[in-house]
Design a protein around this motif. Structure first.
Motif, PDB file in Angstrom:
ATOM      1  N   LYS A 193       0.798  -1.174   0.041  1.00 37.88           N
ATOM      2  CA  LYS A 193       0.035   0.170   0.108  1.00 37.88           C
ATOM      3  C   LYS A 193       0.890   1.351   0.214  1.00 37.88           C
ATOM      4  CE  LYS A 193      -4.031   2.095   2.417  1.00 37.88           C
ATOM      5  NZ  LYS A 193      -4.958   1.806   3.568  1.00 37.88           N
ATOM      6  N   GLU A 194       1.911   1.332   0.825  1.00 37.20           N
ATOM      7  CA  GLU A 194       2.780   2.464   0.932  1.00 37.20           C
ATOM      8  C   GLU A 194       3.619   2.477  -0.364  1.00 37.20           C
ATOM      9  OE1 GLU A 194       5.385   2.329   4.152  1.00 37.20           O
ATOM     10  OE2 GLU A 194       3.907   2.074   5.557  1.00 37.20           O
ATOM     11  N   SER A 195       3.867   1.509  -1.047  1.00 41.88           N
ATOM     12  CA  SER A 195       4.775   1.609  -2.419  1.00 41.88           C
ATOM     13  C   SER A 195       3.758   2.138  -3.511  1.00 41.88           C
ATOM     14  CB  SER A 195       5.316   0.014  -2.704  1.00 41.88           C
ATOM     15  OG  SER A 195       5.655   0.117  -4.307  1.00 41.88           O
ATOM     16  N   LEU A 196       2.753   1.621  -3.550  1.00 42.90           N
ATOM     17  CA  LEU A 196       1.838   2.243  -4.733  1.00 42.90           C
ATOM     18  C   LEU A 196       1.183   3.667  -4.494  1.00 42.90           C
ATOM     19  CD1 LEU A 196      -0.655  -0.778  -4.650  1.00 42.90           C
ATOM     20  CD2 LEU A 196       0.788  -0.147  -6.570  1.00 42.90           C
ATOM     21  N   ARG A 197       1.113   3.901  -2.902  1.00 39.55           N
ATOM     22  CA  ARG A 197       0.944   5.305  -2.588  1.00 39.55           C
ATOM     23  C   ARG A 197       1.970   6.515  -3.003  1.00 39.55           C
ATOM     24  NH1 ARG A 197       0.721   5.294   2.679  1.00 39.55           N
ATOM     25  NH2 ARG A 197      -1.300   4.865   2.928  1.00 39.55           N
ATOM     26  N   GLU A 198       3.214   5.922  -3.071  1.00 35.29           N
ATOM     27  CA  GLU A 198       4.311   6.480  -3.511  1.00 35.29           C
ATOM     28  C   GLU A 198       4.451   7.170  -4.704  1.00 35.29           C
ATOM     29  OE1 GLU A 198       8.268   5.823  -2.085  1.00 35.29           O
ATOM     30  OE2 GLU A 198       7.384   5.031  -0.113  1.00 35.29           O
ATOM     31  N   ARG A 199       3.876   5.948  -5.654  1.00 37.76           N
ATOM     32  CA  ARG A 199       3.741   5.907  -7.056  1.00 37.76           C
ATOM     33  C   ARG A 199       2.596   6.528  -7.539  1.00 37.76           C
ATOM     34  NH1 ARG A 199       9.098   5.220  -8.310  1.00 37.76           N
ATOM     35  NH2 ARG A 199       9.876   2.901  -8.363  1.00 37.76           N
ATOM     36  N   GLY A 200       1.936   7.061  -6.849  1.00 40.46           N
ATOM     37  CA  GLY A 200       0.551   7.988  -7.025  1.00 40.46           C
ATOM     38  C   GLY A 200      -0.622   6.819  -7.461  1.00 40.46           C
ATOM     39  N   LEU A 201      -0.488   5.457  -6.819  1.00 37.78           N
ATOM     40  CA  LEU A 201      -1.503   4.558  -7.313  1.00 37.78           C
ATOM     41  C   LEU A 201      -2.274   4.172  -6.136  1.00 37.78           C
ATOM     42  CD1 LEU A 201       0.791   2.163  -9.726  1.00 37.78           C
ATOM     43  CD2 LEU A 201      -0.828   4.162 -10.481  1.00 37.78           C
ATOM     44  N   TYR A 202      -3.426   3.474  -6.511  1.00 38.13           N
ATOM     45  CA  TYR A 202      -4.133   2.999  -5.231  1.00 38.13           C
ATOM     46  C   TYR A 202      -4.089   1.587  -5.261  1.00 38.13           C
ATOM     47  CZ  TYR A 202      -7.021   7.359  -5.306  1.00 38.13           C
ATOM     48  OH  TYR A 202      -7.160   8.643  -5.366  1.00 38.13           O
ATOM     49  N   LEU A 203      -4.122   1.106  -3.954  1.00 41.35           N
ATOM     50  CA  LEU A 203      -4.124  -0.474  -3.597  1.00 41.35           C
ATOM     51  C   LEU A 203      -5.269  -1.252  -4.529  1.00 41.35           C
ATOM     52  CD1 LEU A 203      -2.349  -2.662  -2.024  1.00 41.35           C
ATOM     53  CD2 LEU A 203      -4.296  -2.373  -0.401  1.00 41.35           C
ATOM     54  N   PRO A 204      -5.023  -2.287  -5.299  1.00 33.59           N
ATOM     55  CA  PRO A 204      -6.182  -2.861  -5.985  1.00 33.59           C
ATOM     56  C   PRO A 204      -6.558  -3.824  -4.867  1.00 33.59           C
ATOM     57  CG  PRO A 204      -3.739  -3.886  -6.687  1.00 33.59           C
ATOM     58  CD  PRO A 204      -3.526  -2.488  -5.929  1.00 33.59           C
ATOM     59  N   PRO A 205      -7.892  -4.296  -4.887  1.00 30.45           N
ATOM     60  CA  PRO A 205      -8.735  -5.141  -4.192  1.00 30.45           C
ATOM     61  C   PRO A 205      -7.939  -6.458  -3.891  1.00 30.45           C
ATOM     62  CG  PRO A 205     -10.098  -4.463  -5.941  1.00 30.45           C
ATOM     63  CD  PRO A 205      -8.784  -3.612  -6.069  1.00 30.45           C
ATOM     64  N   TRP A 206      -7.408  -7.005  -5.170  1.00 27.41           N
ATOM     65  CA  TRP A 206      -6.775  -8.129  -4.924  1.00 27.41           C
ATOM     66  C   TRP A 206      -5.385  -8.192  -4.111  1.00 27.41           C
ATOM     67  CZ3 TRP A 206      -8.026  -5.435  -9.387  1.00 27.41           C
ATOM     68  CH2 TRP A 206      -6.981  -4.909 -10.104  1.00 27.41           C
ATOM     69  N   ARG A 207      -5.203  -7.179  -3.584  1.00 28.79           N
ATOM     70  CA  ARG A 207      -3.751  -7.052  -2.979  1.00 28.79           C
ATOM     71  C   ARG A 207      -4.241  -6.514  -1.464  1.00 28.79           C
ATOM     72  NH1 ARG A 207      -2.537 -10.042  -5.838  1.00 28.79           N
ATOM     73  NH2 ARG A 207      -0.334 -10.081  -7.192  1.00 28.79           N
ATOM     74  N   THR A 208      -5.461  -6.621  -1.088  1.00 23.99           N
ATOM     75  CA  THR A 208      -5.709  -6.048   0.265  1.00 23.99           C
ATOM     76  C   THR A 208      -5.365  -7.297   1.357  1.00 23.99           C
ATOM     77  OG1 THR A 208      -8.051  -6.855   0.005  1.00 23.99           O
ATOM     78  CG2 THR A 208      -7.604  -4.664  -0.668  1.00 23.99           C
ATOM     79  N   THR A 209      -5.401  -7.108   2.482  1.00 26.64           N
ATOM     80  CA  THR A 209      -4.818  -7.912   3.527  1.00 26.64           C
ATOM     81  C   THR A 209      -6.119  -9.032   3.393  1.00 26.64           C
ATOM     82  OG1 THR A 209      -3.955  -6.485   4.817  1.00 26.64           O
ATOM     83  CG2 THR A 209      -4.267  -8.438   5.849  1.00 26.64           C
ATOM     84  N   THR A 210      -7.487  -8.709   3.367  1.00 30.50           N
ATOM     85  CA  THR A 210      -8.417  -9.683   3.446  1.00 30.50           C
ATOM     86  C   THR A 210      -8.365 -10.611   2.307  1.00 30.50           C
ATOM     87  OG1 THR A 210      -9.678  -7.968   4.493  1.00 30.50           O
ATOM     88  CG2 THR A 210     -11.131  -9.757   3.490  1.00 30.50           C
ATOM     89  N   TYR A 211      -8.110 -10.034   1.047  1.00 26.74           N
ATOM     90  CA  TYR A 211      -8.374 -11.004  -0.095  1.00 26.74           C
ATOM     91  C   TYR A 211      -6.998 -11.883  -0.011  1.00 26.74           C
ATOM     92  CZ  TYR A 211      -8.538 -12.205  -4.973  1.00 26.74           C
ATOM     93  OH  TYR A 211      -8.745 -12.814  -6.015  1.00 26.74           O
ATOM     94  N   MET A 212      -5.763 -11.328   0.506  1.00 24.71           N
ATOM     95  CA  MET A 212      -4.774 -12.270   0.394  1.00 24.71           C
ATOM     96  C   MET A 212      -4.921 -13.409   1.518  1.00 24.71           C
ATOM     97  SD  MET A 212      -2.715 -11.136  -2.081  1.00 24.71           S
ATOM     98  CE  MET A 212      -0.973 -11.685  -1.705  1.00 24.71           C
ATOM     99  N   LEU A 213      -5.597 -13.053   2.766  1.00 26.37           N
ATOM    100  CA  LEU A 213      -5.783 -13.983   3.490  1.00 26.37           C
ATOM    101  C   LEU A 213      -6.666 -15.104   3.262  1.00 26.37           C
ATOM    102  CD1 LEU A 213      -6.169 -11.869   7.221  1.00 26.37           C
ATOM    103  CD2 LEU A 213      -4.336 -13.447   6.546  1.00 26.37           C
ATOM    104  N   SER A 214      -7.839 -14.753   2.284  1.00 30.35           N
ATOM    105  CA  SER A 214      -8.739 -15.625   1.616  1.00 30.35           C
ATOM    106  C   SER A 214      -8.143 -16.665   1.029  1.00 30.35           C
ATOM    107  CB  SER A 214      -9.780 -14.732   1.042  1.00 30.35           C
ATOM    108  OG  SER A 214     -10.616 -13.999   2.015  1.00 30.35           O
ATOM    109  N   LYS A 215      -7.150 -16.332   0.099  1.00 33.16           N
ATOM    110  CA  LYS A 215      -6.335 -17.127  -0.814  1.00 33.16           C
ATOM    111  C   LYS A 215      -5.989 -18.605   0.202  1.00 33.16           C
ATOM    112  CE  LYS A 215      -4.134 -14.548  -4.298  1.00 33.16           C
ATOM    113  NZ  LYS A 215      -3.071 -14.309  -5.033  1.00 33.16           N
ATOM    114  N   TRP A 216      -5.338 -18.376   1.183  1.00 32.52           N
ATOM    115  CA  TRP A 216      -4.871 -19.527   1.954  1.00 32.52           C
ATOM    116  C   TRP A 216      -5.688 -19.836   3.096  1.00 32.52           C
ATOM    117  CZ3 TRP A 216      -1.419 -15.544   0.432  1.00 32.52           C
ATOM    118  CH2 TRP A 216      -0.837 -16.072  -0.765  1.00 32.52           C
ATOM    119  N   LEU A 217      -6.435 -19.018   3.589  1.00 35.38           N
ATOM    120  CA  LEU A 217      -7.110 -19.194   4.857  1.00 35.38           C
ATOM    121  C   LEU A 217      -8.620 -19.039   4.792  1.00 35.38           C
ATOM    122  CD1 LEU A 217      -4.534 -17.324   7.049  1.00 35.38           C
ATOM    123  CD2 LEU A 217      -4.533 -19.831   6.822  1.00 35.38           C
TER     124      LEU A 217
END
Length: 289
Positions: A193-217
């Motif tokens: 999220k910080e990396s994308l903010r520095e680039r002027g971009l938004y965090l896509p929904p498929w890189r949120t914590t909830t989405y990533m946790l859902s992959k494995w858990l």
């Protein structure tokens, strides 16, 4: 005399204004502030990096044993596409090495801050090393997650050098328990999220914590044990040599940090058992984005 006193008052007012915080900073003070900001940002990145290293360098004997087996079989398949067929092939090899391995198919529905999706990975049930003093009839079992395409799951567009350094530290193949995985996801999603903010971009929904946790858990997880029969080059068939009375064993870390965990299994060995970690996840300060 009055004019001189007025001039002195004016000079004093100008000096007071220059010395006040409202007066624009000089180039030197501005440079100093920028340097302090850069130093703070660098320190923040270093805290991410060292925290990630600490997590990755921790591990149990069981994790090391499973990882050795996985690396042995995947040595000549690093560039092979990570398909379901490859994972099924690896599960059979792990069974031949005496591990209770299965393919896990997770799925989840769309929610407010998390789009729906599905994912596939391998899990291995091992005897809990913390349970050596337990004298109950049924041994506690611990679930290890095996992902043969782990690093690529954290890629983002136009990553900063700091974020790239974090992803470079990730293993291509991950072997670890749910606690370890949760810590990695929390660190990497915050850094992304910080990396994308520095680039002027938004965090896509498929890189949120909830989405990533859902992959494995995810709370919906179907375990496929995969047949242990392996066809050899000569046409003969062989099976794994594990003597596992797996049925009835309890899993200490059920399948999830997500609430209301439900694990479904084709052979019924894990049907509908609670996680025991759902409340622990809810108490952790992890943002969904």
């Amino acid at each position: 005399m009055d004019n001189m006193e007025d001039d002195e008052k004016l000079v004093q007012m100008v000096q007071d204004f220059i010395e006040s915080d409202d007066y624009p900073s000089s180039p030197s003070s501005s440079s100093s502030s920028s340097a302090q900001c850069l130093q703070a940002s660098d320190n923040h990145h270093q805290s991410y990096y060292f925290a990630l290293r600490d997590v990755l360098e921790s591990g149990t004997r069981a994790e090391v044993d499973v990882l050795k087996s996985v690396l042995k079989h995947m040595r000549h398949k690093r560039d092979t596409e990570k398909t379901t067929g490859l994972k099924r092939w690896l599960v059979r090899r792990l069974k031949m090495d005496g591990f209770h391995a299965s393919i896990c198919h997770t799925s989840w529905v769309t929610s407010f801050c998390c789009p729906g999706g599905d994912y596939e990975y391998i899990d291995v049930l091992t005897k809990d090393e913390d349970d050596h003093q337990n004298h109950h009839q049924h041994h506690q079992m611990k679930r290890l997650i095996v992902d043969v395409d782990f690093k690529s799951q954290f890629e983002v567009a136009r990553p900063t050098e700091s974020y790239r350094e974090l992803t470079d530290a990730l293993p291509l193949i991950f072997v670890g328990d749910e606690v370890k995985l949760n810590q990695i996801i929390s660190l990497l999603c915050s850094a992304a999220k910080e990396s994308l903010r520095e680039r002027g971009l938004y965090l896509p929904p498929w890189r949120t914590t909830t989405y990533m946790l859902s992959k494995w858990l995810s709370e919906s997880c179907l375990r496929d044990p995969v047949s242990r029969t392996i066809r050899t080059a000569s046409g003969a068939s062989t099976t794994g040599n594990r003597k596992d009375g797996d049925h009835g064993h309890k899993i200490k870390n059920g399948a999830s940090f997500l609430p209301k965990s439900t694990v479904k299994s084709k052979n019924g060995d894990l049907g509908n058992r609670g996680s025991g970690l759902s409340s622990e996840f809810s108490n952790m300060s992890i943002n969904c984005c």
